[in-house]
Write a protein that holds these residues in place. Structure first.
Motif, short mmCIF file in Angstrom:
data_model
loop_
_atom_site.label_atom_id
_atom_site.label_comp_id
_atom_site.label_asym_id
_atom_site.label_seq_id
_atom_site.Cartn_x
_atom_site.Cartn_y
_atom_site.Cartn_z
N ASN A 165 -36.12 29.22 10.39
CA ASN A 165 -36.17 27.98 11.17
C ASN A 165 -36.49 26.74 10.35
O ASN A 165 -36.69 25.66 10.90
N ARG A 166 -36.61 26.87 9.04
CA ARG A 166 -36.91 25.71 8.22
C ARG A 166 -35.64 25.17 7.55
O ARG A 166 -34.70 25.92 7.30
N ARG A 167 -35.64 23.87 7.29
CA ARG A 167 -34.48 23.22 6.68
C ARG A 167 -34.96 22.19 5.68
O ARG A 167 -36.00 21.56 5.87
N GLY A 168 -34.16 21.98 4.63
CA GLY A 168 -34.44 20.89 3.70
C GLY A 168 -35.28 21.33 2.51
O GLY A 168 -35.37 22.51 2.19
N LEU A 169 -35.91 20.34 1.88
CA LEU A 169 -36.66 20.59 0.64
C LEU A 169 -38.16 20.68 0.94
O LEU A 169 -38.73 19.77 1.52
N TYR A 170 -38.75 21.76 0.51
CA TYR A 170 -40.19 21.96 0.68
C TYR A 170 -40.84 22.03 -0.70
O TYR A 170 -40.37 22.78 -1.56
N GLU A 171 -41.88 21.26 -0.90
CA GLU A 171 -42.63 21.26 -2.16
C GLU A 171 -43.99 21.86 -1.86
O GLU A 171 -44.84 21.20 -1.25
N GLU A 172 -44.18 23.10 -2.24
CA GLU A 172 -45.40 23.81 -1.88
C GLU A 172 -46.37 23.87 -3.07
O GLU A 172 -46.10 24.54 -4.06
N LEU B 13 -25.81 16.53 11.15
CA LEU B 13 -26.62 15.38 10.76
C LEU B 13 -26.08 14.11 11.42
O LEU B 13 -24.92 13.79 11.21
N PRO B 14 -26.88 13.41 12.20
CA PRO B 14 -28.22 13.78 12.64
C PRO B 14 -28.16 14.75 13.83
O PRO B 14 -27.09 14.94 14.41
N THR B 15 -29.31 15.31 14.16
CA THR B 15 -29.36 16.22 15.31
C THR B 15 -29.71 15.47 16.60
O THR B 15 -29.76 16.06 17.66
#
Lengths: 136, 213
Positions: free
Chosen positions: B89-96, B125-127
């Protein structure tokens, strides 16, 4: 005295060049405009704020900011529909998670801005801990 | 005597130290949401002179887990931190960011970072499309793109509100489409369902939202 001052200015200007370059092109440069908002500033917006709780379901069920809606990425699609039912373009969204160190509210805020194209999305500084401190 | 002891202490103190050399403190990976997990392994070498032990890890999100076997790493040996990130369920860039605590007094805390780019096989895009209160209700567009390597076989869109006109316009059939949305009433909320069949994948239903004031 004057040459020393000139040299100091020259050194400062030289130091400024890499700083500007890093600010413009560094892959991990900080945002020019912060999306974070303090609790007093968000509270001053009054009823225009739509509070979004990005914490996991059990944390939201235990307690949350009055009127807040849950929106976490575990149930993104279903929860987003409920959030959009309450949202209109005149409202400001303030997302919070557990504390200053948690990243989830920033990720939820980014998705609301980038995917849904919603303006005026902010992240609450200090998150739920900051709220609890002010409302024990 | 005291001076000699002090000299010996000064000479030995820098020698008896631990030092962790990380192969990399930043790792990146690209995954699909259906992969469910992104994984990465951060390795380090103990270049010091006494064993070092990872005594804890801290992450900034329940979606990230970082584990070490907790065993002491002898001088010259390598250790590792295994990091997993839930992608569902996650989208895009994640910086952990991950904070690693060790018993090394010279480097008690080290920050390591995992960047995860989550790309779905098909993206909207967009939702959400919305029209401001005084804005004319003219058509707006949702872009539907299929990630390189996938082919869209069929697409069908329907809207929950008959006051919203929708039309799917293929820009590049199979990979790039425009969903043209025109609302015909103020104060409406509608949901658009997009049924997409991608070659080699189960059928998908994607959702977009429409709001007018």
């Amino acid at each position: 005295m004057l040459p020393a001052l000139r040299q100091a200015i020259a050194i400062l200007l030289l130091a400024l060049l890499p700083t500007i370059a890093a600010g413009l092109w560094h892959p991990r440069r900080p945002a020019w405009q912060s999306d974070e908002v303090t609790l007093p500033a968000a509270a001053a917006w009054g009823n225009t704020v739509l509070w979004i709780d990005a914490r996991p379901d059990p944390d939201f069920a235990a307690a949350h900011i009055p009127g807040a809606l849950p929106l976490n990425e575990d149930h993104w699609d279903t929860m987003l529909s409920a959030v959009l039912d309450q949202w209109d373009p005149r409202r400001k969204i303030v997302v919070y998670c557990s504390s200053l160190s948690c990243q989830t509210s920033r990720d939820v805020g980014r998705r609301l801005r980038d995917e849904a194209n919603i303006p005026n999305v902010f992240v609450l500084q200090g998150g739920w801990e900051a709220w609890k401190k002010e409302h024990p | 005597m005291l001076k000699r002891l002090l000299l010996l202490f000064i000479l030995l103190a820098p020698a008896a130290r631990a030092d962790l050399q990380w192969a990399s403190t930043h790792l990146s990976t690209t995954v699909a949401p259906s992969d469910r997990l992104a994984t990465a392994e951060f390795t380090f070498t103990n270049t010091g002179s006494y064993p070092v032990k990872v005594i804890g890890t801290h992450t900034s999100c329940g979606c990230t887990a970082a584990v070490s076997d907790g065993k002491p790493v002898a001088p010259g040996q390598t250790g590792k931190i295994e990091v997993t990130f839930k992608t569902l369920n996650r989208r895009g860039l994640y910086e952990e960011p991950i904070l690693v605590d060790t018993n090394d007094p010279n480097a008690k805390e080290t920050s390591i970072f995992l960047s995860v780019l989550i790309r779905d096989s098909i993206e909207l895009l967009p939702t959400l499309l919305f029209w401001q209160p005084d804005e004319p209700l003219t058509a707006k567009v949702i872009r539907i793109t299929v990630t390189q390597g996938f082919t869209l076989q069929s697409i069908y869109a329907s809207c929950s509100n008959l006051d919203v006109q929708i039309n799917v316009d293929p820009v590049t059939p199979g990979s790039d489409y425009k969903l043209i949305v025109t609302p015909h009433a103020h104060n409406l909320k509608a949901t658009i369902s997009i049924n997409a069949a991608i070659q080699g994948k189960p059928p998908r239903v994607l959702t977009a939202h429409v709001r007018t004031i």
